[in-house]
Design a protein around this motif. Structure first.
Motif, PDB file in Angstrom:
ATOM      1  N   PHE A   7       2.929 -10.688  -2.043  1.00 47.92           N
ATOM      2  CA  PHE A   7       2.231  -9.527  -2.605  1.00 47.92           C
ATOM      3  C   PHE A   7       3.263  -8.671  -3.336  1.00 47.92           C
ATOM      4  CE2 PHE A   7      -0.556  -5.894  -2.813  1.00 47.92           C
ATOM      5  CZ  PHE A   7      -1.827  -6.419  -2.723  1.00 47.92           C
ATOM      6  N   PRO A   8       3.735  -9.137  -4.488  1.00 49.72           N
ATOM      7  CA  PRO A   8       4.861  -8.469  -5.157  1.00 49.72           C
ATOM      8  C   PRO A   8       4.441  -7.173  -5.843  1.00 49.72           C
ATOM      9  CG  PRO A   8       4.101 -10.309  -6.473  1.00 49.72           C
ATOM     10  CD  PRO A   8       3.283 -10.319  -5.220  1.00 49.72           C
ATOM     11  N   PHE A   9       5.457  -6.484  -6.337  1.00 53.58           N
ATOM     12  CA  PHE A   9       5.228  -5.240  -7.094  1.00 53.58           C
ATOM     13  C   PHE A   9       4.179  -5.475  -8.176  1.00 53.58           C
ATOM     14  CE2 PHE A   9       6.774  -2.263 -10.547  1.00 53.58           C
ATOM     15  CZ  PHE A   9       6.278  -1.120  -9.944  1.00 53.58           C
ATOM     16  N   MET A  10       3.263  -4.536  -8.287  1.00 48.94           N
ATOM     17  CA  MET A  10       2.147  -4.565  -9.233  1.00 48.94           C
ATOM     18  C   MET A  10       1.128  -5.666  -8.885  1.00 48.94           C
ATOM     19  SD  MET A  10       2.795  -1.934 -10.925  1.00 48.94           S
ATOM     20  CE  MET A  10       1.984  -1.672 -12.497  1.00 48.94           C
ATOM     21  N   GLY A  11       1.089  -5.995  -7.595  1.00 50.74           N
ATOM     22  CA  GLY A  11       0.040  -6.893  -7.159  1.00 50.74           C
ATOM     23  C   GLY A  11      -1.139  -6.105  -6.621  1.00 50.74           C
ATOM     24  N   CYS A  12      -2.297  -6.730  -6.512  1.00 50.83           N
ATOM     25  CA  CYS A  12      -3.472  -6.082  -5.915  1.00 50.83           C
ATOM     26  C   CYS A  12      -4.349  -7.139  -5.278  1.00 50.83           C
ATOM     27  CB  CYS A  12      -4.257  -5.279  -6.950  1.00 50.83           C
ATOM     28  SG  CYS A  12      -5.103  -6.281  -8.185  1.00 50.83           S
ATOM     29  N   GLY A  13      -5.163  -6.719  -4.350  1.00 50.59           N
ATOM     30  CA  GLY A  13      -6.056  -7.674  -3.732  1.00 50.59           C
ATOM     31  C   GLY A  13      -7.043  -7.008  -2.803  1.00 50.59           C
ATOM     32  N   GLU A  14      -8.093  -7.759  -2.486  1.00 50.94           N
ATOM     33  CA  GLU A  14      -9.091  -7.284  -1.529  1.00 50.94           C
ATOM     34  C   GLU A  14      -8.759  -7.905  -0.185  1.00 50.94           C
ATOM     35  OE1 GLU A  14     -13.111  -6.378  -3.823  1.00 50.94           O
ATOM     36  OE2 GLU A  14     -12.372  -8.371  -4.310  1.00 50.94           O
ATOM     37  N   GLY A  69      -9.294  -4.864  11.998  1.00 54.64           N
ATOM     38  CA  GLY A  69     -10.341  -5.664  12.616  1.00 54.64           C
ATOM     39  C   GLY A  69     -11.549  -5.894  11.732  1.00 54.64           C
ATOM     40  N   GLY A  70     -11.346  -6.022  10.450  1.00 54.36           N
ATOM     41  CA  GLY A  70     -12.440  -6.488   9.599  1.00 54.36           C
ATOM     42  C   GLY A  70     -12.961  -5.508   8.576  1.00 54.36           C
ATOM     43  N   LEU A  71     -12.348  -4.345   8.471  1.00 58.35           N
ATOM     44  CA  LEU A  71     -12.859  -3.403   7.469  1.00 58.35           C
ATOM     45  C   LEU A  71     -12.362  -3.795   6.070  1.00 58.35           C
ATOM     46  CD1 LEU A  71     -14.377  -0.791   6.774  1.00 58.35           C
ATOM     47  CD2 LEU A  71     -12.189   0.404   7.017  1.00 58.35           C
ATOM     48  N   ARG A  72     -13.310  -3.892   5.145  1.00 58.08           N
ATOM     49  CA  ARG A  72     -12.924  -4.256   3.769  1.00 58.08           C
ATOM     50  C   ARG A  72     -12.033  -3.158   3.174  1.00 58.08           C
ATOM     51  NH1 ARG A  72     -17.678  -2.265   4.380  1.00 58.08           N
ATOM     52  NH2 ARG A  72     -18.640  -0.798   2.904  1.00 58.08           N
ATOM     53  N   ALA A  73     -11.040  -3.579   2.455  1.00 56.77           N
ATOM     54  CA  ALA A  73     -10.094  -2.630   1.865  1.00 56.77           C
ATOM     55  C   ALA A  73      -9.528  -3.228   0.584  1.00 56.77           C
ATOM     56  CB  ALA A  73      -8.972  -2.312   2.850  1.00 56.77           C
ATOM     57  N   ARG A  74      -8.985  -2.357  -0.208  1.00 59.57           N
ATOM     58  CA  ARG A  74      -8.296  -2.800  -1.418  1.00 59.57           C
ATOM     59  C   ARG A  74      -6.844  -2.340  -1.318  1.00 59.57           C
ATOM     60  NH1 ARG A  74     -12.856  -0.991  -5.889  1.00 59.57           N
ATOM     61  NH2 ARG A  74     -14.165  -2.859  -5.694  1.00 59.57           N
ATOM     62  N   LEU A  75      -5.951  -3.228  -1.684  1.00 59.42           N
ATOM     63  CA  LEU A  75      -4.534  -2.891  -1.600  1.00 59.42           C
ATOM     64  C   LEU A  75      -3.904  -3.061  -2.984  1.00 59.42           C
ATOM     65  CD1 LEU A  75      -2.344  -2.078   0.491  1.00 59.42           C
ATOM     66  CD2 LEU A  75      -1.777  -4.506   0.671  1.00 59.42           C
ATOM     67  N   PHE A  76      -3.168  -2.053  -3.396  1.00 61.89           N
ATOM     68  CA  PHE A  76      -2.491  -2.076  -4.689  1.00 61.89           C
ATOM     69  C   PHE A  76      -1.010  -1.808  -4.426  1.00 61.89           C
ATOM     70  CE2 PHE A  76      -6.683  -0.192  -4.917  1.00 61.89           C
ATOM     71  CZ  PHE A  76      -7.328  -0.909  -5.914  1.00 61.89           C
ATOM     72  N   ARG A  77      -0.143  -2.618  -4.980  1.00 57.60           N
ATOM     73  CA  ARG A  77       1.281  -2.341  -4.781  1.00 57.60           C
ATOM     74  C   ARG A  77       1.794  -1.610  -6.026  1.00 57.60           C
ATOM     75  NH1 ARG A  77       6.354  -6.224  -3.154  1.00 57.60           N
ATOM     76  NH2 ARG A  77       7.889  -4.563  -3.520  1.00 57.60           N
ATOM     77  N   ILE A  78       1.574  -0.380  -6.017  1.00 61.18           N
ATOM     78  CA  ILE A  78       1.999   0.479  -7.127  1.00 61.18           C
ATOM     79  C   ILE A  78       2.711   1.674  -6.542  1.00 61.18           C
ATOM     80  CG2 ILE A  78       0.243  -0.217  -8.785  1.00 61.18           C
ATOM     81  CD1 ILE A  78      -1.489   2.075  -7.877  1.00 61.18           C
ATOM     82  N   SER A  79       3.496   2.356  -7.359  1.00 59.99           N
ATOM     83  CA  SER A  79       4.325   3.434  -6.827  1.00 59.99           C
ATOM     84  C   SER A  79       4.456   4.570  -7.828  1.00 59.99           C
ATOM     85  CB  SER A  79       5.719   2.888  -6.489  1.00 59.99           C
ATOM     86  OG  SER A  79       6.553   3.947  -6.055  1.00 59.99           O
ATOM     87  N   PHE A  80       4.136   5.744  -7.366  1.00 58.93           N
ATOM     88  CA  PHE A  80       4.325   6.948  -8.173  1.00 58.93           C
ATOM     89  C   PHE A  80       5.624   7.649  -7.780  1.00 58.93           C
ATOM     90  CE2 PHE A  80       2.413  11.203  -9.627  1.00 58.93           C
ATOM     91  CZ  PHE A  80       2.504  10.857 -10.971  1.00 58.93           C
ATOM     92  N   SER A  81       6.078   7.313  -6.570  1.00 57.42           N
ATOM     93  CA  SER A  81       7.247   7.991  -6.007  1.00 57.42           C
ATOM     94  C   SER A  81       8.544   7.299  -6.388  1.00 57.42           C
ATOM     95  CB  SER A  81       7.138   8.007  -4.477  1.00 57.42           C
ATOM     96  OG  SER A  81       7.040   6.658  -4.004  1.00 57.42           O
TER      97      SER A  81
END
Lengths: 196, 982
Positions: free
Chosen positions: B773-780, B785-797
């Protein structure tokens, strides 16, 4: 299932209920919502597949349709909102996408909105109950509420927030932006309290 | 019984109400107005005039009142400039006269009246010219002190005001004979009718006169009509409701005074409601307003309009005096005399300007006579009459009933610039043909001056209006009415008067109008502005036509040739509180709460308004005494380990469709078509003119599915612009848009330990390692325990960072879980301040840099504007003017030795002048960097990219600041971006 505990739009563990005079204002967090937008030239396909799968017709502008499980209302050209009970259909968007396939774009909208079911139960009968509802909403929005019949649905502004207003058998359903649930609730309750 | 209380009327003689005026307690009756109750108590002096501070009493019986303006109530409920004639009396009412220094009877400012020649029309244009500096310091404050009308308490109004919206087929404005018949006709036809009446009783003149209607009194007939109308579900009667404005498309503004007649509104109820009435048709049945004849000292308390005088006698059983002289130019004055005599009052004479006036029983009619003066210090004690033979006679009296004819009440007919026309038959202006859309006029408002005519035209107007709507209505049987013509002979003012008042509220005399003529201000518009005729809050309801008549006589033209003025909304003044409605205090606008708001409030977070959002600004901890301590800690902790920030407020737009990628290629200046699924890209959006206006990321979740993020401030603008592009610019593309900003709670998890923290939450089966899951990657993914989520590897800091999104209802729980699981890493929540510090340290632009004047090139991102494709704004971004050599470039700035970088300051060369001509650029953002332990800033500098290391002066001439700063890279922290990719 996840062990994260959900909050209602008003920030409570359980839904808020306000009984003000004859008016009942009930927060309804048990609502899953998905938007449905037909892909270019696929409106008929979408209408057909939804009808076949859910036994519900996609309504015309200004209208909603309801079955035991689902409600759908018109939102824009070739666009609708579908809702169902969250308890049974938390993944409503996935369910709808499975029905329409590539004929439509489906987007989860469940937690974009808050919902208040507003009804009236007046001992003087249905006409008085209706009058109380009309008195409330004529102070909240520019819609000609007394002319709305069951299944009418429209978009309006209540306390500067864009809302859907759906006429139901026992009242109105107000669907507004979730982040402003507190402000919207305040407007509903304050006006209701001043009707006397 | 009060000294001037009569028998009969529509008041409740058995219910006494106590009230005070200027500190003295009186008794009135239920059904009284303040004016009628004061008259009944023998009070004629009720106020002081605007300019000359002359004693004034009540003149009318309605909202056209120019004189009897009073302050009501006390404290937060204090309300100045209310008309005593429209104030319903209630027990405990407190009223005070206004516009005087000292007592009402001994007003020190009455000195003005001794120097009228200095205060004539236009006096301030001529008088206070020298010395020039005195105007602001002396003249204006002194004039304002003297000229004020009423006062306010400066306390918050404790009452609530509301607004609302009504719809009808037919809006009937005014419930006199015409209005009642119009409403009845339409009501019986089944139309949706709103009948709005300014008064608290329906009936208009019917309840003020003694004439019978259908063998019953006007009041009884009105009650009968009201009962039938009230029984109809399709008719809404709105008493105490003033329709104040006619707007576009049949929309009318109205104020309903729900609680003004009560000491305190009932619990929860508003004081007033501002209604917007959507009407398909409207009939103005607003009646007519009587006009006075101008004569010497015609403003003394006790001189009243004759119609008002008999209204007080007939409706309110009140009179200003026991002896009343009538002055008239028509039989209407005789009607007043007759009614007053019937009430047991003495009418020593009817002074009638007509030589052929009829005689009447019970009084002497002085034909062809004129009142040439009045006497009495604080109220009339006698009048001087010039008889037809030229001799004069003085007649003792306590009041004068003054009748110069009636003007149709035109206000609402003019609100869309409709111009009235002159009607020779009634010697008054009547509505012209250019009425607001869907509006018609009936009864006296349309120049029909008989009761029968009012009833009839009310009916016919309703039938015609409903006919337009396809509703068939039939005329009800009209009752028989006693009607007699008034036989008016125009007579405007008594010549030879030194000071005969035309506009009572603004103290304009006949002489002032003549002066305006003499000095060349002869057009109606100039007359109005030079003399202030008709410019008071009564809009000249009782004075405009008389003023015109005087001007017409001077110019030798007819009145219609002289012209007329029109009216603007509001018909009567509307309180600011009413216009504000519920939008006051904390409810001035709705607020938007983030998913972690309640949790943040528990932590004691300070919140900041960002549009309607309330965002956590910082999270102070025990022992921290200054916000900077808190923010420094949050920054250091995040850069050292891990911090969490709620970034839900950033706009999120779901973009789907076969052409979604191609669509984003048009929207963003840089390319998106080839972005791989599961990847995120930073993008810049340009305006049509080539200026950069928003930046953010777009994540590709599927071939036909993107999620675009925008800045918080531009979430709505970007969505609107994208929707415009979709519908209007690229209608052939298959693309669908919808906002999902609120649907997802999104948190930035930033810092070297961010992955370790998230790994504790992410469900097994999802690999978020750097490799998977490298920098600027994203995925569902799923978490907890099973909650749908979205993950984005982005950084403002600038740190290793992620943004994780879950359905909003789980946002609160996710924040709590992140804090629990992050304890081992000393996880720190951080607010917008720390967010801002870290983005400045990293050199990321926000609204301060995308400020509406800067291009991608200015921001150092010129190469992002792709030349390989067309996108909105890309062509115009190539304009020469935006691409000159030495243009502004984004740079970093830090003090050479000491001092602070200040946002808004300008940059000057190390030596040379400090002025706009030598301006080198400006500072856009500044912060203290706890990492660098120095103040830092971002700014735009001419040819900035080539001036690294140069020393400049940062100047802020407004506050006398000058700091030497060094030009450095905008990327203060980790310029190579290594931390992002570990």
């Amino acid at each position: 299932m996840s062990d994260l505990k959900p909050l209602t739009p008003l920030g409570g563990d359980i839904a808020r209920l306000d009984q003000i005079g004859v008016l009942r204002i009930a927060e309804n967090p048990n609502l899953a919502i998905a938007s449905l937008a037909a892909r270019k030239g696929r409106s008929a396909d979408v209408a057909q597949t939804v009808k076949a799968a859910l036994q519900i017709e996609l309504p015309q502008p200004g209208k909603s349709r309801r079955t035991v499980t689902h409600t759908v209302w018109w939102m824009g050209p070739d666009q609708w909102m579908l809702s169902a009970e969250h308890n049974a259909h938390e993944l409503l968007a996935d369910e709808v996408k499975a029905i329409v396939g590539d004929a439509a774009s489906v987007t989860e909208q469940t937690d974009a909105w808050c919902c208040f079911e507003v009804s009236a139960h007046c001992e003087h009968g249905a006409a008085s109950s209706e009058a109380a509802l009309f008195a409330l909403f004529e102070r909240l929005c520019a819609v000609d509420v007394s002319q709305m019949v069951v299944e009418d649905a429209t978009r309006t502004s209540i306390h500067h927030t864009g809302c859907f207003l759906i006429r139901k058998e026992d009242g109105f359903c107000v669907i507004g932006p979730r982040s402003s649930a507190g402000s919207l609730h305040h407007a509903l309750v304050e006006v209701a309290g001043g009707l006397g | 019984m009060s000294v001037n209380r009569l028998h009969g009327g529509l008041i409740d003689h058995t219910t006494a109400l106590s009230f005070s005026f200027d500190g003295k307690t009186y008794q009135g009756q239920a059904g009284d107005t303040l004016a009628s109750a004061l008259l009944a108590n023998g009070v004629r002096l009720m106020g002081r005039s605007f300019k000359y501070h002359r004693p004034r009493g009540v003149m009318t019986a309605g909202s056209e009142e120019p004189n009897a303006l009073v302050e009501l109530r006390t404290g937060g409920r204090q309300e100045p400039n209310t008309r005593a004639t429209t104030v319903e009396l209630f027990d405990g009412l407190t009223a005070r006269s206004q516009n005087h220094i000292g007592s009402l009877k001994h007003d020190l400012l009455a000195v003005n009246d001794l120097f009228p020649s200095f205060l004539s029309a236009g006096f301030y244009y001529k008088t206070f010219m020298w010395p020039r500096a005195f105007w602001e310091k002396l003249y204006e404050p002194a004039i304002r002190r003297a000229a004020g009308l009423g006062s306010v308490s400066f306390e918050d109004d404790p009452d609530a005001y509301d607004k609302g919206f009504l719809h009808c087929d037919l809006l009937v404005i005014g419930a006199g004979p015409a209005g009642l018949m119009a409403a009845l006709t339409a009501g019986r036809a089944g139309a949706r009718v709103i009948l709005a009446e300014e008064d608290f009783l329906l009936g208009g003149r019917l309840i003020a006169e003694t004439q019978s209607v259908g063998d019953m009194s006007g009041a009884d007939w009105t009650a009968q009509m009201q009962a039938e109308l009230a029984s109809m579900d399709n008719v809404r009667i709105m008493a105490r409701t003033t329709v104040f404005g006619a707007y576009d498309h049949g929309v009318y503004g109205a104020v309903e005074r729900v609680s003004d007649h009560l000491a305190v509104p009932e619990a929860g109820k508003p004081r007033q409601i501002l209604w917007r009435i959507y009407s398909k048709r409207a009939i103005v049945c607003a009646g007519a307003l009587e006009r006075p004849i101008a004569f010497e000292n015609n403003d003394r308390p006790g001189v009243m309009l004759a119609g008002a005088m008999r209204t007080y006698a007939n409706r309110w059983a009140a009179t200003p005096a026991k002896e009343v002289v009538v002055f008239a130019n028509s039989d209407d004055g005789h009607r007043t005399a007759k009614d007053l005599i019937a009430k047991g009052l003495t009418v020593p004479a009817v002074v009638d300007t007509r030589a052929d006036a009829p005689d009447m029983a019970g009084t002497e009619v002085l034909k062809g006579a004129q009142i040439i003066n009045t006497k009495g210090r604080h109220g009339v004690t006698a009048v001087t009459v010039r008889l037809a033979n030229g001799t004069t006679r003085e007649i003792s009296c306590g009041a004068v009933a003054n009748s110069g004819g009636w003007n149709p009440n035109l206000g609402l007919t003019c609100h869309q610039r409709g111009r009235p026309v002159w009607d020779e038959a009634i010697h008054a202006f009547v509505p012209g043909g250019d009425l607001p859309m869907g509006q018609s006029v009936a009864g006296a408002a349309n120049g029909v001056m008989s009761t029968h005519g009012a009833l009839e035209t009310g009916t016919t107007a309703a039938i015609a209006a409903l006919g337009d709507l396809g509703i068939t209505a039939t005329a009800p049987d009209l009752p028989q009415v006693e009607d007699r013509p008034a036989n008016l002979s125009p007579f405007w003012y008594v010549s030879g008067a030194k000071r005969a008042w035309v506009d009572f509220q603004n103290d304009v005399t006949v002489k002032d109008v003549k002066l305006a003529h003499q000095e060349g201000f002869r057009s109606v518009e100039h007359l109005k502005r030079y003399t202030t005729l008709g410019m008071a809050t009564d809009q000249g309801k009782t004075s405009n036509v008389t003023g015109l008549a005087v001007m017409a006589e001077r110019t030798g033209k007819s009145i219609p040739e002289t012209g007329t003025t029109i009216f603007r909304p509001p018909y009567v003044p509307v309180a600011m509180g009413t216009l504000a409605g519920r939008s006051v205090g904390k409810e001035f606008h709705p607020t938007r709460l983030t998913p972690s708001h309640h949790w943040a409030a528990e932590q004691g977070a300070e919140f900041v308004e960002v549009g309607n959002w309330l965002r956590a600004q910082y999270f102070p901890r025990k022992g921290e005494t200054h916000w900077r301590q808190t923010v420094d800690r949050e920054v250091l902790a995040t850069r050292a380990s891990v911090g969490v920030c709620d970034v839900t407020t950033l706009g999120k737009i779901d973009v789907q469709g076969v052409d979604a990628a191609e669509f984003l290629n048009k929207i963003y200046a840089n390319g998106f078509a080839k972005l791989a699924v599961g990847k995120v890209r930073y993008g810049v959006m340009l305006r049509e003119d080539g200026i950069a206006y928003d930046d953010g990321t777009a994540a590709r979740l599927a071939e036909d599915h993107f999620v675009v993020t925008t800045t918080t401030a531009n979430a709505v603008t970007v969505y609107r612009n994208m929707e415009f592009a979709r519908q209007c610019l690229f209608p052939d593309m298959d693309v669908q848009l919808i906002s999902t900003t609120e649907a997802w709670a999104q948190y930035a998890v930033a810092g070297p330990n961010s992955r370790k923290l998230l790994q504790k939450l992410v469900d097994p089966g999802f690999d978020i390692s750097n490799e998977a899951f490298p920098f600027m990657g994203c995925g569902e993914i799923t978490i907890c325990g099973g909650l749908r989520a979205r993950l984005f590897r982005i950084s403002f800091s600038g740190e290793l960072a992620y943004e994780i999104a879950v359905p909003t209802r789980y946002g609160d729980a996710l924040m709590r879980r992140l804090m629990e699981e992050g304890e081992e890493f000393n996880v720190t929540p951080y607010g917008t301040e720390a967010l801002g510090v870290m983005r400045i340290e990293k050199g990321h632009a926000v609204a301060a840099e995308l400020n509406g004047t800067t291009t991608a090139a200015n921001l150092g991102m010129g190469r992002m504007v792709s030349k390989k494709k067309d996108s909105i704004g890309s062509t115009l971004s190539e304009r020469d003017g935006l691409n000159a050599e030495g243009d502004l470039r984004l740079v970093g700035l830090k003090p050479v030795q000491s001092g602070e970088v200040v946002a808004g300051a300008h940059l000057m060369n190390a030596t040379g002048p400090v002025d706009a001509k030598h301006d080198q650029g400006y500072v856009t953002s500044a912060a203290y960097s706890p990492i660098l332990e120095t103040s830092i800033g971002l700014g735009f500098l001419k040819d900035g990219a080539n001036r690294m290391g140069e020393t400049l002066r940062m100047v802020n001439p407004l506050e006398g600041q000058e700091v030497l700063v060094e030009v450095v890279s905008a990327h203060f922290v980790d310029p190579e971006g290594g931390r992002l990719r570990v």
